[in-house]
Design an enzyme around this catalytic site. Structure first.
Site, mmCIF file in Angstrom:
data_model
loop_
_atom_site.group_PDB
_atom_site.id
_atom_site.type_symbol
_atom_site.label_atom_id
_atom_site.label_comp_id
_atom_site.label_asym_id
_atom_site.label_seq_id
_atom_site.Cartn_x
_atom_site.Cartn_y
_atom_site.Cartn_z
ATOM 1 N N PHE A 141 0.861 -1.189 0.000
ATOM 2 C CA PHE A 141 0.000 0.000 0.000
ATOM 3 C C PHE A 141 0.892 1.231 0.000
ATOM 4 C CE2 PHE A 141 -2.291 3.606 1.593
ATOM 5 C CZ PHE A 141 -3.448 3.557 0.840
ATOM 6 N N ASP A 226 9.290 3.074 2.092
ATOM 7 C CA ASP A 226 8.063 3.828 2.374
ATOM 8 C C ASP A 226 7.793 3.714 3.874
ATOM 9 O OD1 ASP A 226 5.581 4.876 2.780
ATOM 10 O OD2 ASP A 226 4.643 3.943 1.026
ATOM 11 N N LYS A 255 2.314 11.189 7.024
ATOM 12 C CA LYS A 255 1.461 10.952 8.195
ATOM 13 C C LYS A 255 1.904 11.726 9.455
ATOM 14 C CE LYS A 255 -1.196 7.137 6.585
ATOM 15 N NZ LYS A 255 -0.847 5.960 5.800
HETATM 16 C C1 LIG Z 1 -1.023 6.025 4.272
HETATM 17 C C2 LIG Z 1 0.113 5.552 3.462
HETATM 18 C C3 LIG Z 1 0.452 6.167 2.252
HETATM 19 C C4 LIG Z 1 -0.371 7.260 1.618
HETATM 20 O O1 LIG Z 1 -0.464 8.399 2.411
HETATM 21 P P1 LIG Z 1 -1.639 9.452 2.115
HETATM 22 O O2 LIG Z 1 -1.281 10.621 3.004
HETATM 23 O O3 LIG Z 1 -2.918 8.802 2.505
HETATM 24 O O4 LIG Z 1 -1.572 9.781 0.676
HETATM 25 C C5 LIG Z 1 1.587 5.717 1.577
HETATM 26 N N1 LIG Z 1 2.311 4.701 2.062
HETATM 27 C C6 LIG Z 1 2.001 4.071 3.216
HETATM 28 C C7 LIG Z 1 2.870 2.950 3.705
HETATM 29 C C8 LIG Z 1 0.884 4.459 3.949
HETATM 30 O O5 LIG Z 1 0.556 3.808 5.067
#
Ligand SMILES: *Cc1c(COP(=O)(O)O)cnc(C)c1O
Length: 397
Positions: A141, A226, A255
């Site tokens: 994700f 990520d 985040k």
């Molecule tokens: C939440 C998330 C994203 C995307 O972040 P948004 O601010 O919702 O665009 C990307 N990578 C990971 C691992 C995430 O948990």
């Protein structure tokens, strides 16, 4: 004030139904606790998918935001602002990298990393433009843009959004040999979450991240971590890759970076990588805005000063031990690291989530069978004890 039901009805009437929220309306929040319109208290055990590492409305982050509101909130990058440099410096210090590119959301930071890898591939590694390949993992994700969902294997995220962006190759998560086998002369990067969050708190086998690091170095491809969900102390280290003492080439962050107050994301890497950008080659109107930067600077300060990684490690062990004491034959496993914890069931977790919420604990299933428990890092031991008692009442059999 409208009741919970009136608020939900209005929201459902006018809003696109791209989410299916639980039947709880949050109107007030502080730390690990939130309140609905009827005054019921809940513990927040989702923390906005780890955007609330600092707890709701951390007083120092709110004060920093208020202070900045009285000065200047947005300049666009057409001009300089007084604190963007401070934010860069602080994030370089936290990541150990020497260059930062600011964005707003996690998906934008991922897109930035992908663009960085392609450009670096063409200009530094010497891959012909248009041939760059990026390797990703199954059940990843990374966000919701067209390009990102192009390399998702989740039909919910992907269906009917074609045509999809080419240039990605998918391999199983946690399988270093599959990574090495997938690399070609056109490969420019490997993109992965150090722990897969949305996939259900999937912790890779021990040694995986180190092997990934070795393989990426050997083949001259970028390891892009990520850490949007795992970063900033959530898993008991400042970054989840540090659990295996691994340094990725590119950190993708978001985040919690905005302190739970402002959207703020970034890519951090060294100048031999982020140096590929030239004026006009990438950007964002709100990226690096002073209001978000003020929140980010304060957040980064608190993380280190208050030993957030250690707090998350110790509290995570305590909370996970408490969750493991809950008896229910349908519980398959409790796993995780720090305060990023998954409880997997043999069947759908939906009814258990409902029961937890009924008992005053906000949580959510991810991919049907797993409940994620991820309270804010400042959660107290008393709050954890109370929450564990409620969770036991909801789930124990
Ligand atoms: C939440 C998330 C994203 C995307 O972040 P948004 O601010 O919702 O665009 C990307 N990578 C990971 C691992 C995430 O948990």
């Amino acid at each position: 004030m409208l009741t919970t039901q009136q608020i939900i009805d209005k929201t459902n009437k006018y809003g696109a139904h791209n989410y299916h929220p639980k039947d709880v309306v949050i109107v007030k929040a502080e730390g690990a606790e939130v309140y609905d319109p009827e005054g019921r208290k809940y513990y927040d055990m989702l923390s906005a998918y780890s955007a609330h590492n600092f707890g709701h409305r951390h007083p120092e982050i709110v004060a920093a935001a208020k202070d900045q509101l009285d000065k200047v909130t947005l300049t666009s990058r057409a001009f300089h602002n007084a604190i963007l440099g401070d934010f860069y410096e602080a994030l370089c210090h936290t990541t150990g990298k020497n260059m930062v590119l600011p964005m707003n959301t996690g998906a934008e930071a991922v897109e930035t990393a992908l663009k960085t890898a392609r450009r670096w591939g063409a200009e530094v590694k010497g891959v012909e433009n248009g041939k760059q390949e990026i390797i990703v993992c199954e059940n990843n994700f990374h966000g919701r843009t067209i390009t990102i969902i192009s390399f998702s294997n989740d039909p919910l995220a992907k269906d009917n959004y074609g045509p999809y962006t080419p240039g990605f190759k998918m391999i199983p998560y946690g399988d270093a040999a599959a990574l090495e086998a997938a690399i070609t002369e056109n490969t420019v990067a490997f993109l992965a979450e150090p722990i897969q969050g949305e996939a259900g708190i999937i912790v890779p086998p021990a040694g995986y991240l180190q092997k990934v690091r070795e393989i990426c170095t050997k083949h001259n491809i970028l390891f892009m971590a990520d850490e949007v969900q795992t970063g900033f102390a959530r898993t008991g280290d400042m970054f989840a890759v540090q659990h295996e003492s691994v340094e990725p080439d590119v950190f993708i962050l978001g985040k919690a970076l905005g302190g739970g107050v402002m959207p703020l994301s970034a890519v951090a890497a060294n100048d031999d990588i982020l140096g590929v950008y030239t004026p006009g080659s990438h950007g964002s109107t709100f990226g690096g805005n002073p209001l978000a930067c003020a929140c980010g600077i304060k957040a980064l300060e608190i993380l280190e000063r208050d030993n957030y990684p250690q707090q998350a490690r110790e509290k995570g062990e305590y909370f996970m031990a408490g969750l493991r004491k809950i008896k229910n034959p349908e519980i398959l496993e409790v796993r995780g690291r720090g305060l990023l914890i998954g409880m997997e069931f043999t069947g759908p977790a939906f009814d258990y989530v409902k029961a937890c919420i009924h008992e005053g604990v906000l949580c959510k299933e991810t991919h049907d069978h797993t409940i994620r428990f991820a309270p804010p890092i400042p959660v107290t031991y008393d709050q954890m004890d109370d929450a564990l008692e409620r969770i036991n009442k909801a789930i124990g059999r």
